[in-house]
Design a protein around this motif. Structure first.
Motif, PDB file in Angstrom:
ATOM      1  N   VAL A  76       0.935  -1.135  -0.069  1.00 23.58           N
ATOM      2  CA  VAL A  76       0.011  -0.026  -0.060  1.00 23.58           C
ATOM      3  C   VAL A  76       1.043   1.283  -0.005  1.00 23.58           C
ATOM      4  CG1 VAL A  76      -1.998  -1.108   1.188  1.00 23.58           C
ATOM      5  CG2 VAL A  76      -0.003  -0.090   2.419  1.00 23.58           C
ATOM      6  N   SER A  77       0.287   2.484  -0.256  1.00 20.92           N
ATOM      7  CA  SER A  77       0.857   3.666  -0.353  1.00 20.92           C
ATOM      8  C   SER A  77       0.852   4.399   0.968  1.00 20.92           C
ATOM      9  CB  SER A  77       0.358   4.507  -1.414  1.00 20.92           C
ATOM     10  OG  SER A  77      -0.960   4.891  -1.258  1.00 20.92           O
ATOM     11  N   GLY A  78       1.707   5.277   1.487  1.00 15.62           N
ATOM     12  CA  GLY A  78       1.657   5.989   2.546  1.00 15.62           C
ATOM     13  C   GLY A  78       2.788   6.479   3.123  1.00 15.62           C
ATOM     14  N   LYS A  79       2.815   7.333   4.154  1.00 18.97           N
ATOM     15  CA  LYS A  79       4.013   7.961   4.881  1.00 18.97           C
ATOM     16  C   LYS A  79       4.647   6.909   5.904  1.00 18.97           C
ATOM     17  CE  LYS A  79       5.294  11.834   7.448  1.00 18.97           C
ATOM     18  NZ  LYS A  79       4.875  13.186   8.136  1.00 18.97           N
ATOM     19  N   VAL A  80       5.836   6.752   5.866  1.00 24.30           N
ATOM     20  CA  VAL A  80       6.688   5.688   6.652  1.00 24.30           C
ATOM     21  C   VAL A  80       6.513   6.609   7.983  1.00 24.30           C
ATOM     22  CG1 VAL A  80       8.701   4.655   7.166  1.00 24.30           C
ATOM     23  CG2 VAL A  80       7.723   4.891   4.818  1.00 24.30           C
ATOM     24  N   VAL A  81       6.011   6.027   8.981  1.00 22.41           N
ATOM     25  CA  VAL A  81       5.977   6.652  10.333  1.00 22.41           C
ATOM     26  C   VAL A  81       7.312   5.964  10.940  1.00 22.41           C
ATOM     27  CG1 VAL A  81       3.779   7.593  10.254  1.00 22.41           C
ATOM     28  CG2 VAL A  81       4.311   5.436  11.106  1.00 22.41           C
ATOM     29  N   TRP A  82       7.629   4.841  11.129  1.00 21.61           N
ATOM     30  CA  TRP A  82       8.553   3.964  11.799  1.00 21.61           C
ATOM     31  C   TRP A  82       9.240   3.112  11.086  1.00 21.61           C
ATOM     32  CZ3 TRP A  82       8.537  -1.341  13.317  1.00 21.61           C
ATOM     33  CH2 TRP A  82       9.356  -1.492  14.243  1.00 21.61           C
ATOM     34  N   ASN A 185      13.284   5.647   5.029  1.00 19.27           N
ATOM     35  CA  ASN A 185      13.514   6.252   6.218  1.00 19.27           C
ATOM     36  C   ASN A 185      12.181   6.760   6.833  1.00 19.27           C
ATOM     37  OD1 ASN A 185      16.606   6.160   6.295  1.00 19.27           O
ATOM     38  ND2 ASN A 185      16.398   7.517   4.569  1.00 19.27           N
ATOM     39  N   ALA A 186      12.209   6.873   7.982  1.00 20.79           N
ATOM     40  CA  ALA A 186      10.829   7.470   8.553  1.00 20.79           C
ATOM     41  C   ALA A 186      10.451   8.930   8.045  1.00 20.79           C
ATOM     42  CB  ALA A 186      10.974   7.835  10.228  1.00 20.79           C
ATOM     43  N   GLY A 187       9.455   9.006   7.349  1.00 21.99           N
ATOM     44  CA  GLY A 187       8.885  10.513   6.852  1.00 21.99           C
ATOM     45  C   GLY A 187       8.853  10.446   5.350  1.00 21.99           C
ATOM     46  N   ASP A 188       9.607   9.179   4.690  1.00 15.60           N
ATOM     47  CA  ASP A 188       9.304   8.952   3.287  1.00 15.60           C
ATOM     48  C   ASP A 188       7.758   8.768   2.810  1.00 15.60           C
ATOM     49  OD1 ASP A 188      12.057   9.503   3.300  1.00 15.60           O
ATOM     50  OD2 ASP A 188      12.474   7.136   2.845  1.00 15.60           O
ATOM     51  N   GLU A 189       7.530   9.301   1.892  1.00 16.94           N
ATOM     52  CA  GLU A 189       6.114   8.972   0.979  1.00 16.94           C
ATOM     53  C   GLU A 189       6.390   7.760   0.159  1.00 16.94           C
ATOM     54  OE1 GLU A 189       3.213   9.903   1.762  1.00 16.94           O
ATOM     55  OE2 GLU A 189       3.281  11.591   3.193  1.00 16.94           O
ATOM     56  N   ILE A 190       5.634   6.745   0.283  1.00 18.06           N
ATOM     57  CA  ILE A 190       6.192   5.716  -0.786  1.00 18.06           C
ATOM     58  C   ILE A 190       4.782   5.319  -1.318  1.00 18.06           C
ATOM     59  CG2 ILE A 190       7.890   4.724   0.688  1.00 18.06           C
ATOM     60  CD1 ILE A 190       5.883   2.668   1.583  1.00 18.06           C
ATOM     61  N   LEU A 191       4.905   4.617  -2.514  1.00 22.10           N
ATOM     62  CA  LEU A 191       3.780   4.146  -3.273  1.00 22.10           C
ATOM     63  C   LEU A 191       3.776   2.640  -3.187  1.00 22.10           C
ATOM     64  CD1 LEU A 191       4.544   6.332  -6.674  1.00 22.10           C
ATOM     65  CD2 LEU A 191       2.828   6.833  -4.825  1.00 22.10           C
ATOM     66  N   PRO A 192       2.700   2.047  -3.737  1.00 24.20           N
ATOM     67  CA  PRO A 192       2.513   0.723  -3.646  1.00 24.20           C
ATOM     68  C   PRO A 192       3.659  -0.139  -4.476  1.00 24.20           C
ATOM     69  CG  PRO A 192       0.286   1.638  -4.119  1.00 24.20           C
ATOM     70  CD  PRO A 192       1.305   2.477  -4.121  1.00 24.20           C
TER      71      PRO A 192
END
Length: 359
Positions: A76-82, A185-192
């Motif tokens: 899934v896509s989203g922001k890496v928080v940890w 890294n934490a804070g990165d926005e990633i795609l599926p």
């Protein structure tokens, strides 16, 4: 010119007339012209046929790889928080590597659950309407019931999808091993499908060689191999072919090759990604007749020297190394074979051609 002058001076006085001298010059120049174009023997190089050992090997480049490796992607896509691991860290199977922001997926799940409740209520009303009309389902009522049931089933499927998406916000390792590459890294926005990490089982490594399609048919499981690694100059590693890939690959140079896995007998201090070359032993013979590879013409002929002549002989070749070819029959030990200057063999001057026709 000095030779001609000396020749004229050495002639008797009665032969020093202009006509005689002219005739002699004509003969000399004619002989010189007719003699041109003959073979230059000094350009023809030969070597003696020897008895020696020979090894047929296949050479292939490759690198150290893990016996088992997993490239982990996000579903899934989203922001890496940890991010809970570091490169080089060991992880157990199922251990969380990173998590994405869950909020929007939690909201999506609650909405999907509410849609199921609404669809269930709508379906219950259709059932109640049918019961009120003497319990007999008309054609119109059947259409309403079928549509309501389909709507509820669809809503239920969306709940399952929302649950799966929420679960996928926690990215786990499917195998136990070492994190050899961490891409987020934490804070990165990633795609599926974004790559998160690579986990390898470094306890059991192998050398993966890219063997050319022409040579791979000679390679068999269990054959001995000798490895050299760029990181260990001057050192060799004994190894053995363990597996031959059944699907072709395209190398960085555009050639077609097959991956051949080679077991390493010594794995201490070897790291993933180390580049090197494998020499796979196909066959080896001792005390056989050999000639240099450059001596063999058209795969099965050699030129053998006999005084100042060269005879073309057919041989039965055996195994070949990079430098030599085994000769099973056709020539003898001690024979001299041509290795360079083939263009000079058989060249005749015009005079030699004339004399050859007159014989």
């Amino acid at each position: 010119m000095s030779f001609i002058k000396k020749l004229i001076k050495s002639l008797p006085k009665n032969l020093k007339s202009k006509r005689t001298i002219f005739a002699i010059l004509i003969i000399l120049f004619g002989f010189y012209f007719l003699s041109r174009g003959s073979a230059e023997l000094k350009k023809i190089e030969t070597v003696k046929v020897l008895r020696a050992d020979i090894r047929q090997e296949v050479l292939a480049s490759g690198k150290i790889s893990a016996d088992k490796e997993s490239t982990i992607h996000s579903a899934v896509s989203g922001k890496v928080v940890w991010v809970g691991v570091k490169s080089g860290e060991y992880v157990a199977r199922g251990k969380a590597i990173a998590t994405l922001d869950r909020e929007r997926y939690e909201i999506a799940l609650r909405q999907a659950q509410q849609d199921v409740i609404a669809a269930d209520a709508e379906l219950a009303k259709v059932y109640d309407d049918i019961t009120r009309t003497s319990g007999v389902e008309t054609f119109d009522n059947r259409i309403k019931r079928t549509a309501a049931e389909a709507k509820k089933n669809k809503a239920f499927d969306l709940v399952k999808l929302a649950e799966r998406n929420l679960k996928d916000t926690t990215i786990v390792s499917p195998i136990a091993g070492t994190v050899v590459e961490l891409s987020v890294n934490a804070g990165d926005e990633i795609l599926p499908t974004a790559e998160i990490a690579v986990v390898s089982q470094t306890g059991n490594i192998k050398f993966v060689a890219e063997v050319d399609e022409v040579d791979v048919v000679k390679v068999k499981k269990g054959q001995q191999a000798l490895l050299t690694l760029d990181a260990y100059e001057g050192r060799t590693f004994d190894s053995k072919v363990s597996e031959i890939g059944q699907k072709s690959i395209t190398t960085s140079t555009g050639a077609t090759a097959y991956e051949v896995n080679i077991i390493l007998s010594e794995q201490q201090n070897l790291l993933l990604g180390m580049n090197g070359e494998a020499s796979i032993l196909i066959s080896a013979l001792s005390d056989v007749l050999i000639v240099p590879t450059e001596a063999v013409v058209d795969d099965k002929f050699v030129y053998v020297k006999a005084q100042d002549l060269f005879e073309k002989k057919q041989i039965e070749p055996g195994i070949a190394s990079d430098q030599d070819v085994e000769v099973k029959s056709g020539i003898l030990q001690g024979d001299e074979v041509v290795v360079s200057g083939f263009d000079e063999i058989g060249r005749l001057s015009l005079l030699q051609k004339i004399l050859k026709k007159l014989r």
